[in-house]
Design a protein around this motif. Structure first.
Motif, PDB file in Angstrom:
ATOM      1  N   ILE A  84      -8.390  -1.295  -1.122  1.00 14.55           N
ATOM      2  CA  ILE A  84      -7.716  -1.716  -1.265  1.00 14.55           C
ATOM      3  C   ILE A  84      -7.272  -2.459  -2.724  1.00 14.55           C
ATOM      4  O   ILE A  84      -8.670  -2.421  -2.952  1.00 14.55           O
ATOM      5  CB  ILE A  84      -7.936  -3.245  -0.456  1.00 14.55           C
ATOM      6  CG1 ILE A  84      -8.193  -3.221   0.893  1.00 14.55           C
ATOM      7  CG2 ILE A  84      -7.084  -4.406  -0.651  1.00 14.55           C
ATOM      8  CD1 ILE A  84      -8.250  -4.320   1.637  1.00 14.55           C
ATOM      9  N   ASP A 136      -0.491   0.839   6.279  1.00 18.03           N
ATOM     10  CA  ASP A 136      -1.057  -0.663   6.346  1.00 18.03           C
ATOM     11  C   ASP A 136       0.036  -1.174   7.802  1.00 18.03           C
ATOM     12  O   ASP A 136       0.906  -2.699   7.673  1.00 18.03           O
ATOM     13  CB  ASP A 136      -0.954  -1.591   5.558  1.00 18.03           C
ATOM     14  CG  ASP A 136      -0.608  -3.402   5.680  1.00 18.03           C
ATOM     15  OD1 ASP A 136      -1.759  -3.310   6.199  1.00 18.03           O
ATOM     16  OD2 ASP A 136      -0.830  -4.112   4.737  1.00 18.03           O
ATOM     17  N   THR A 169     -10.435  -1.690   2.695  1.00 16.25           N
ATOM     18  CA  THR A 169      -9.531  -0.315   3.375  1.00 16.25           C
ATOM     19  C   THR A 169      -8.409  -0.755   3.752  1.00 16.25           C
ATOM     20  O   THR A 169      -8.539  -1.397   4.576  1.00 16.25           O
ATOM     21  CB  THR A 169     -10.115   1.099   3.695  1.00 16.25           C
ATOM     22  OG1 THR A 169     -10.408   1.261   4.792  1.00 16.25           O
ATOM     23  CG2 THR A 169     -11.260   1.446   2.627  1.00 16.25           C
ATOM     24  N   LYS A 170      -7.241   0.709   3.817  1.00 12.90           N
ATOM     25  CA  LYS A 170      -5.961  -0.064   4.663  1.00 12.90           C
ATOM     26  C   LYS A 170      -6.023   1.710   5.228  1.00 12.90           C
ATOM     27  O   LYS A 170      -6.046   2.546   4.550  1.00 12.90           O
ATOM     28  CB  LYS A 170      -4.603  -0.251   4.017  1.00 12.90           C
ATOM     29  CG  LYS A 170      -4.575  -1.440   3.164  1.00 12.90           C
ATOM     30  CD  LYS A 170      -4.589  -2.788   4.463  1.00 12.90           C
ATOM     31  CE  LYS A 170      -3.852  -4.141   3.767  1.00 12.90           C
ATOM     32  NZ  LYS A 170      -4.531  -4.926   4.950  1.00 12.90           N
ATOM     33  N   SER A 188       0.419  -1.336  -0.421  1.00 11.14           N
ATOM     34  CA  SER A 188      -0.390  -0.030   0.177  1.00 11.14           C
ATOM     35  C   SER A 188       1.061   1.379   0.176  1.00 11.14           C
ATOM     36  O   SER A 188       1.149   2.103  -1.070  1.00 11.14           O
ATOM     37  CB  SER A 188      -0.591  -0.084   0.761  1.00 11.14           C
ATOM     38  OG  SER A 188      -1.874  -1.137   1.616  1.00 11.14           O
ATOM     39  N   TYR A 196      -3.576  -8.673  -0.143  1.00  8.92           N
ATOM     40  CA  TYR A 196      -4.473  -8.524   0.034  1.00  8.92           C
ATOM     41  C   TYR A 196      -5.428  -9.714   0.615  1.00  8.92           C
ATOM     42  O   TYR A 196      -6.492  -9.199   1.770  1.00  8.92           O
ATOM     43  CB  TYR A 196      -5.692  -8.194  -1.796  1.00  8.92           C
ATOM     44  CG  TYR A 196      -6.429  -8.399  -1.570  1.00  8.92           C
ATOM     45  CD1 TYR A 196      -7.406  -7.390  -0.945  1.00  8.92           C
ATOM     46  CD2 TYR A 196      -7.694  -9.536  -2.293  1.00  8.92           C
ATOM     47  CE1 TYR A 196      -8.938  -7.668  -0.902  1.00  8.92           C
ATOM     48  CE2 TYR A 196      -9.211  -9.675  -1.970  1.00  8.92           C
ATOM     49  CZ  TYR A 196     -10.127  -8.105  -1.370  1.00  8.92           C
ATOM     50  OH  TYR A 196     -11.486  -8.563  -1.119  1.00  8.92           O
TER      51      TYR A 196
END
Length: 547
Positions: free
Chosen positions: A322, A369, A383-384, A181, A329
């Motif tokens: 994401i 992350d 989402t991160k 990310s 993932y």
């Protein structure tokens, strides 16, 4: 009681105390390191959950911990490493809060240090000559460059050589990879904003909890100093003041207080090195100064305790969508830990153009992350989570002070009164940092979220709503735990407390090497530079001592 004839006394056992001890020990100097707090076994220092959480909650509800819960580190470390405010009091003006974090144990605040190691640049030393600064560095980047390198090699820190003027390269063992990310975020920011986006520099995670981390003095400098056989520790003793000789041109001894018995005693030494953290070092010097102590320390500059600084900071949390094509993932147990080097940095540095209404530099630290909550606790699915923290330079101002309060602690030692406020230059910088942070997040396809919406748990909102870290304006001074100044280095005794080798002008066998000796705050995380200044000053003192 200590009976051995020690050649040097080091006050404080944290980052600078450990560096001073190692430098002296390598030269064969017999050293006593005095620490006001206890010596903790590693299991007690680490603690365990849920016991640590129980200690935090008890401390918060009893008022023993008042400012500490505002710091993220408090919630991931054993709270015993954060000094109890009731037992270690200080005062400040009612409308000017100061959030002082003390680490009173062997190892000091190095046990809770975030572990970011950034060098100051040539421009940071030279900027102090500009008219906006009332104090000037008496040393240059070249004076500590080799010391930076020696310390980086010894500590084995991570980083990358990015060839930036505002952030000189160091000596690194490699770099900790970005999360996927972060890689994508960095690519977007570089492409759209053309900003430097680098791997942060510092320490990785300490995965073996049976050994002290290398970011701590107990896991590196102090450990090696003790191994060399020239260093002994005296814990649970507070240094009250210096005692000068009849001519008042040298310190002959120090007065210490045993925290277990309250007994006072005196220890003589040829050399005294103050490393007890900025504010405690100022307190010791003020308690020794002629205004507060007959036949005490002479300060020709009358500036002792003035020009206290801290970094000003601002923070934003955000999410990024994401990317289902990323390899992590489907990795629900992703453990990319947030550390000094396990993160990223956007070093903006200085800009002397007229487009900004402030003076000084700043940088932005971040991660994505690195502290991801479980899916079932997240409000924003798919989402991160990331954060960006801007921290900027604060100009020296002689109205920002540390003085002695009329109040005393349980041992009848005067406690510090800390008076510092953010001024217009800092407020202008915060506005620019917020603008830049929001621009970066938008450029990286992120969405800013309130901190109280990271977790979908109702009661956390009430706690986080009170956090100073999520306000639009800057948290109060002390929050970022980078306080410096108050006994600055200088080229003449009319405007500084110590000389260019960190010797007190009128008392040359006393060295001030921690953050108290800084004339300006610059913008980088200060610990590495503090250690480099300490090493340089101690090596000079050894030459003088042997001469």
């Amino acid at each position: 009681m200590i009976n051995k004839p020690y050649e040097a006394i080091i006050v404080g056992s944290g980052a600078t105390g450990g560096m001073a001890a190692l430098t002296m020990a390598k030269a064969g100097v017999r050293v006593l390191v005095i620490e006001r707090g206890p010596e903790l076994e590693i299991n007690r220092a680490n603690g365990t959950e849920p016991c640590n959480m129980i200690r935090r909650l008890i401390g918060v509800t009893t008022g023993n911990y008042q400012n500490q819960p505002q710091h993220p580190g408090f919630w991931k470390s054993n709270p015993l490493l954060y000094a109890n405010k009731k037992a270690n009091p200080y005062t400040h003006p009612p409308k000017a809060p100061f959030m002082w974090t003390q680490g009173n144990q062997v190892g000091g605040r190095s046990l809770t240090w975030g572990g970011i190691t950034l060098r100051l640049a040539k421009e940071d030393f030279e900027a102090s000559k500009e008219k906006e600064y009332n104090l000037e560095w008496p040393i240059s980047y070249k004076d500590i460059e080799s010391h930076y390198s020696d310390i980086e090699k010894f500590l084995k820190i991570y980083g990358s050589k990015d060839d930036l003027n505002q952030l000189p390269n160091g000596e690194y063992i490699g770099r900790i990879p970005f999360t996927e990310s972060e890689e994508k975020f960095a690519s977007n920011v570089k492409e759209k904003l053309n900003l430097p986006f680098i791997h942060s520099r510092g320490f990785g995670a300490n995965k073996d909890k049976t050994i002290w981390p290398r970011s701590s003095s107990l896991g590196s400098t102090l450990k090696e100093a003790i191994r060399l056989g020239k260093v002994e520790m005296l814990s649970n003793h507070i240094v009250e003041k210096l005692v000068l000789n009849k001519n008042r041109n040298a310190a002959k001894s120090i007065i210490i207080v045993n925290q277990c018995t309250g007994e006072r005693s005196e220890i003589e030494s040829k050399l005294i090195i103050l490393c007890s953290s900025t504010i405690q070092t100022i307190r010791i010097l003020l308690s020794s100064e002629e205004k507060n102590n007959p036949n005490g320390l002479i300060d020709p500059s009358q500036s002792l305790g003035r020009n206290l600084m801290d970094h000003i900071s601002t923070c934003r949390f955000f999410t990024v969508p994401i990317d289902k094509n990323l390899t992590n993932y489907s990795n629900k147990d992703n453990k990319s830990l947030l550390t000094g080097a396990g993160s990223f940095f956007i070093p903006i540095g200085r800009d002397r153009s007229s487009k900004y209404n402030f003076v000084g530099g700043y940088g932005i630290w971040g991660g994505i992350d690195r502290f991801e909550p479980p899916d079932f606790l997240k409000k924003y699915k798919d989402t991160k989570t990331g954060f960006l923290i801007g921290h900027g330079e604060v100009l020296p101002n002689n109205k920002n002070t540390v003085s002695l309060s009329k109040n005393t602690d349980q041992y009848d030692i005067s406690i510090p009164h800390i008076s510092i406020v953010w001024r217009e230059n800092e407020h202008q910088m915060v506005r620019e940092m917020n603008r830049m942070i929001e621009l970066i997040i938008n450029s990286g396809n992120g969405t800013i979220i309130p901190a109280n919406e990271i977790l979908n748990i109702p009661f956390t909102k009430k706690i986080l709503n009170k956090s100073v870290a999520i306000r639009n304006d800057a948290p109060p001074p002390g929050y970022y735990i980078h306080e410096v100044g108050g006994a600055p280095m200088g080229n003449n005794k009319e405007n500084s407390v110590v000389d260019n080798w960190n010797r007190v002008w009128e008392c040359s066998n006393v060295l001030v090497v921690d953050g108290a000796c800084w004339p300006t705050s610059s913008w980088q995380s200060p610990t590495l530079t503090m250690m480099a200044i300490t090493k340089r000053a101690c090596e000079k003192a050894i030459i003088d001592f042997k001469g």
